[in-house]
Design a protein around this motif. Structure first.
Motif, short mmCIF file in Angstrom:
data_model
loop_
_atom_site.label_atom_id
_atom_site.label_comp_id
_atom_site.label_asym_id
_atom_site.label_seq_id
_atom_site.Cartn_x
_atom_site.Cartn_y
_atom_site.Cartn_z
N LEU A 107 42.03 49.16 45.21
CA LEU A 107 42.54 48.98 43.86
C LEU A 107 41.63 49.62 42.82
O LEU A 107 42.10 50.31 41.90
CB LEU A 107 42.71 47.48 43.56
N LEU A 108 40.34 49.42 42.94
CA LEU A 108 39.42 49.98 41.96
C LEU A 108 39.46 51.51 41.97
O LEU A 108 39.45 52.17 40.92
CB LEU A 108 38.00 49.48 42.25
N THR A 109 39.55 52.09 43.16
CA THR A 109 39.66 53.55 43.27
C THR A 109 40.94 54.06 42.64
O THR A 109 40.94 55.08 41.93
CB THR A 109 39.60 53.97 44.75
N LEU A 110 42.05 53.36 42.86
CA LEU A 110 43.33 53.77 42.28
C LEU A 110 43.29 53.70 40.76
O LEU A 110 43.75 54.63 40.07
CB LEU A 110 44.45 52.88 42.83
N VAL A 111 42.71 52.63 40.22
CA VAL A 111 42.65 52.49 38.77
C VAL A 111 41.78 53.57 38.15
O VAL A 111 42.13 54.19 37.13
CB VAL A 111 42.13 51.07 38.40
N CYS A 112 40.65 53.85 38.78
CA CYS A 112 39.75 54.88 38.25
C CYS A 112 40.39 56.26 38.30
O CYS A 112 40.30 57.04 37.33
CB CYS A 112 38.44 54.88 39.03
N HIS A 113 41.05 56.60 39.41
CA HIS A 113 41.70 57.90 39.53
C HIS A 113 42.85 58.05 38.52
O HIS A 113 43.04 59.14 37.93
CB HIS A 113 42.21 58.11 40.95
N ALA A 114 43.60 56.97 38.31
CA ALA A 114 44.70 57.03 37.35
C ALA A 114 44.17 57.21 35.93
O ALA A 114 44.72 58.00 35.14
CB ALA A 114 45.54 55.77 37.44
N LEU A 115 43.08 56.51 35.59
CA LEU A 115 42.49 56.67 34.25
C LEU A 115 41.89 58.06 34.05
O LEU A 115 42.00 58.65 32.97
CB LEU A 115 41.43 55.59 34.04
N ILE A 116 41.25 58.60 35.09
CA ILE A 116 40.69 59.95 34.99
C ILE A 116 41.79 60.97 34.74
O ILE A 116 41.67 61.86 33.87
CB ILE A 116 39.90 60.30 36.27
N LEU A 117 42.89 60.87 35.48
CA LEU A 117 43.99 61.80 35.31
C LEU A 117 44.63 61.68 33.93
O LEU A 117 44.88 62.69 33.25
CB LEU A 117 45.03 61.56 36.41
#
Length: 260
Positions: A107-117
């Motif tokens: 979950l943390l990885t998904l949230v960070c990748h979505a925010l970066i994009l």
């Protein structure tokens, strides 16, 4: 000849009068029979409603299923009032479960990748809008209102207090039946928890919320009938268990015992 003609006319008039009276009698008799049959029809029509009223609803329910689920939009989603919204919610939950459980995405990885994009796209769009002669993106101001948060916190606080009060009452040893029911429920929950993780368990509950209520609402009378028979059988078995086991458990002396 004239007398003979008059006799024919009189006999013809008598036949017409007899037919008229006979028709009135038959119509009156048919109306009486219809009147007699009408209560039977009405009683036969009212019998299904009386049968429905005799059916005991599951868990003593008196309100409709929509009201039991809290009403409003959440109940509409669970009961598939709008199939597109309900299907979208269930599909989104299924996609999240597949992403985190089967593909083992964190979950943390998904949230960070979505925010970066998202931040990268908005930043480049805002800076490049002056060179490509396009309007910069309108980023809305998002803020959380205070009242809904306080309402949710107050409702959660009340539910936690009720749960703690129930646990305290069970631990005090006042109700043996409730104690055994809670122990059995926790034991079953521990077995289910050992078979699957929290995310899978949450997804199973979510799917059940989207399938069981709408199925129950569709086949309400049949399910209530089967549930009533099962509840009667459970009460019989509990009475046997109470007579053979629970009644033989020794109890402590009463505090309000009168002194001699």
């Amino acid at each position: 000849m004239a007398e003979h003609h008059e006799k024919k006319e009189e006999s013809l008039m008598e036949k017409i009068a007899d037919k008229i009276h006979g028709g009135d009698d038959s119509s009156s008799s048919s109306s009486d029979s219809d009147h007699d049959d009408h209560p039977k029809k009405s009683s036969s029509l009212s019998s299904p409603s009386s049968m429905k009223s005799k059916i005991n609803r599951l868990f003593g329910r008196e309100k409709p299923v929509h009201k039991v689920l809290g009403g409003g939009k959440p109940a509409d989603v669970f009961l598939w009032r709008n199939k597109k919204i309900s299907g979208g919610v269930l599909g989104g939950a299924t996609a999240a479960w597949v992403l985190f459980e089967l593909l083992e995405y964190h979950l943390l990885t998904l949230v960070c990748h979505a925010l970066i994009l998202a931040l990268a796209v908005l930043f480049l769009w805002s800076n490049a809008s002056a060179f490509i002669n396009k309007t910069p993106p309108r980023i809305p101001q998002v803020h959380i209102p205070e009242d809904p948060v306080l309402q949710v916190a107050a409702a959660l606080r009340n539910e936690i207090n009720c749960g703690l009060a129930t646990l305290r009452e069970i631990a005090s040893g006042r109700d043996l039946k409730k104690f055994l029911a809670i122990i059995a429920g926790l034991w079953v929950l521990s077995i289910v928890g050992s078979c699957c993780n929290f995310l899978t368990l949450f997804y199973i509950v979510f799917v059940l919320l989207h399938t069981v209520p709408v199925f129950y609402e569709k086949y309400e009378d049949k399910v209530d009938d089967v549930g009533e028979k099962a509840w009667i059988e459970i009460k019989k078995q509990w009475a046997v268990f109470d007579a053979k086991v629970l009644s033989k458990i020794p109890k402590g002396p009463l505090k309000d015992k009168k002194k001699a």
